[in-house]
Design a protein around this motif. Structure first.
Motif, short mmCIF file in Angstrom:
data_model
loop_
_atom_site.label_atom_id
_atom_site.label_comp_id
_atom_site.label_asym_id
_atom_site.label_seq_id
_atom_site.Cartn_x
_atom_site.Cartn_y
_atom_site.Cartn_z
N THR A 1 0.80 -1.22 0.00
CA THR A 1 0.00 0.00 0.00
C THR A 1 0.84 1.27 0.00
O THR A 1 0.31 2.36 -0.19
N GLU A 2 2.14 1.16 0.23
CA GLU A 2 3.02 2.32 0.29
C GLU A 2 4.36 1.97 -0.35
O GLU A 2 4.70 0.79 -0.52
N LEU A 3 5.13 3.03 -0.66
CA LEU A 3 6.49 2.83 -1.14
C LEU A 3 7.44 2.79 0.05
O LEU A 3 7.27 3.53 1.01
N GLU A 4 8.44 1.91 -0.04
CA GLU A 4 9.53 1.97 0.93
C GLU A 4 10.24 3.31 0.75
O GLU A 4 10.29 3.87 -0.34
N ARG A 5 10.80 3.83 1.83
CA ARG A 5 11.45 5.14 1.75
C ARG A 5 12.74 5.09 0.94
O ARG A 5 13.12 6.07 0.32
N GLU A 6 13.44 3.97 0.97
CA GLU A 6 14.73 3.89 0.30
C GLU A 6 14.54 3.77 -1.21
O GLU A 6 13.89 2.85 -1.69
N VAL A 7 15.11 4.72 -1.95
CA VAL A 7 14.99 4.78 -3.40
C VAL A 7 16.38 4.90 -4.01
O VAL A 7 17.24 5.60 -3.47
N VAL A 8 16.63 4.20 -5.11
CA VAL A 8 17.91 4.27 -5.79
C VAL A 8 17.73 5.01 -7.11
O VAL A 8 16.96 4.59 -7.97
N THR A 9 18.42 6.12 -7.26
CA THR A 9 18.35 6.93 -8.48
C THR A 9 19.57 6.62 -9.34
O THR A 9 20.69 6.59 -8.84
N ALA A 10 19.34 6.38 -10.63
CA ALA A 10 20.44 5.93 -11.50
C ALA A 10 20.49 6.71 -12.81
O ALA A 10 19.47 7.05 -13.38
N TYR A 11 21.71 6.95 -13.25
CA TYR A 11 22.02 7.68 -14.48
C TYR A 11 22.90 6.81 -15.36
O TYR A 11 23.96 6.33 -14.93
N TYR A 12 22.45 6.56 -16.59
CA TYR A 12 23.20 5.73 -17.53
C TYR A 12 24.36 6.53 -18.10
O TYR A 12 24.18 7.63 -18.62
N LEU A 13 25.55 5.98 -18.01
CA LEU A 13 26.72 6.68 -18.53
C LEU A 13 26.69 6.72 -20.05
O LEU A 13 26.39 5.71 -20.70
N PRO A 14 26.97 7.88 -20.65
CA PRO A 14 26.98 7.98 -22.12
C PRO A 14 27.91 6.94 -22.74
O PRO A 14 28.87 6.48 -22.10
N GLY A 15 27.65 6.62 -24.00
CA GLY A 15 28.40 5.57 -24.69
C GLY A 15 29.90 5.75 -24.64
O GLY A 15 30.65 4.77 -24.48
N GLU A 16 30.38 6.98 -24.77
CA GLU A 16 31.82 7.20 -24.81
C GLU A 16 32.51 6.91 -23.48
O GLU A 16 33.73 6.75 -23.43
N PHE A 17 31.71 6.81 -22.39
CA PHE A 17 32.29 6.54 -21.08
C PHE A 17 31.95 5.15 -20.55
O PHE A 17 32.31 4.82 -19.41
N GLN A 18 31.26 4.34 -21.35
CA GLN A 18 30.87 3.03 -20.87
C GLN A 18 32.07 2.13 -20.56
O GLN A 18 32.04 1.37 -19.60
N GLN A 19 33.10 2.17 -21.37
CA GLN A 19 34.25 1.29 -21.14
C GLN A 19 35.16 1.79 -20.03
O GLN A 19 35.82 0.99 -19.36
N ASN A 20 35.19 3.09 -19.81
CA ASN A 20 36.07 3.66 -18.80
C ASN A 20 35.35 4.79 -18.07
O ASN A 20 35.61 5.97 -18.31
N PRO A 21 34.44 4.45 -17.15
CA PRO A 21 33.64 5.47 -16.46
C PRO A 21 34.49 6.41 -15.62
O PRO A 21 35.38 5.95 -14.88
#
Length: 268
Positions: free
Chosen positions: A170-190
């Motif tokens: 009936t409710e959301l847990e308070r803990e939330v994970v926010t995520a950002y996908y790294l652009p293609g040029e940085f995928q191999q070496n973030p």
């Protein structure tokens, strides 16, 4: 360990996911402001730049206050950068596996997202909007300059938040994970984050069933969309019941903006 934290750990170890919705503070009115900044940000003097920074900061400060979040002064630089680069957004790659399009309301599709690297922040504030707002401010700093290469990395969409339901559903847990996908040029070496709360994580391929909805993305609307999607899908054991994803693709200042609710398919 709380139930919410067990849920996050379970998804990390199984390679499921940790995503979510783009907070309103992150892109509020950025389309319009970006056009203005692009037109007026090329002034010859420091005075024009300072006026622009002040105007944008005041706008975002007002937006943050609606989520009961205080906007630090050091966010002025990232805000200006994100605004100026607002029109260039790289889409997160995926493959469509199947579609159902009997009607717009009943339409949904199954997708597979490839393995990739994401930067993520976990927050568990009293309000959902506070968690996603505070997390994305950290990600903004990482995207704009607080990284090992010291430059703007580029924006990708959607930014996602993983959410968990309480045992009662009936409710959301308070803990939330926010995520950002790294652009293609940085995928191999973030680039390495300067903030220890920003973690670079590589996930396994992910399969989801997605459905579009329009409008605001509050805890109330999220719970409603989850219930509606379950009614549409019917009884099935192929997707998780305790963990979901909400994704936003458009400027939150758009009243009927496009969002998606994602149901996560169980590992095959």
């Amino acid at each position: 360990m709380t139930q919410g934290r067990r849920g996050v750990a379970r998804c990390f170890t199984s390679g499921c996911v940790w995503w979510g919705v783009m907070a309103r503070i992150t892109l509020e009115d950025l389309d319009g402001l970006g056009e203005e900044a692009a037109a007026g940000g090329g002034g010859d003097g420091d005075e024009e730049d300072e006026q622009e920074r002040g105007r944008l900061f005041a706008h975002w400060e007002a937006v943050a206050s609606t989520h009961r979040v205080s906007l630090p002064r050091d966010m002025a630089g990232p805000i200006v950068q994100m605004t100026r680069h607002n029109q260039a957004r790289e889409p997160v790659p995926y493959v469509t596996l199947s579609q159902r399009e009997k009607s717009e309301e009943a339409a949904y599709e199954e997708r597979r997202y490839p393995a990739g690297k994401w930067a993520c922040v976990t927050k568990g504030e009293p309000m959902y909007e506070q968690s996603i707002s505070m997390s994305f401010m950290k990600l903004m700093r990482y995207i704009c300059k607080e990284n090992s290469v010291g430059c703007y990395l580029g924006m990708t969409v959607p930014v996602l938040n993983e959410i968990h339901l309480t045992k009662e559903g009936t409710e959301l847990e308070r803990e939330v994970v926010t995520a950002y996908y790294l652009p293609g040029e940085f995928q191999q070496n973030p680039p390495v984050p300067m903030d220890p709360e920003v973690r670079i994580t590589e996930r396994a391929p992910l399969r989801v069933i997605t459905r579009v909805f329009y409008g605001m993305t509050t805890e109330e609307t999220i719970l409603r969309e989850i219930a509606l999607f379950w009614e549409l899908l019917g009884s099935t054991d192929t997707v998780l019941r305790e963990t979901y994803i909400v994704a936003a693709y458009e400027n939150p200042s758009i009243p009927q903006r496009r969002n998606e609710i994602w149901f996560i398919c169980r590992a095959e």
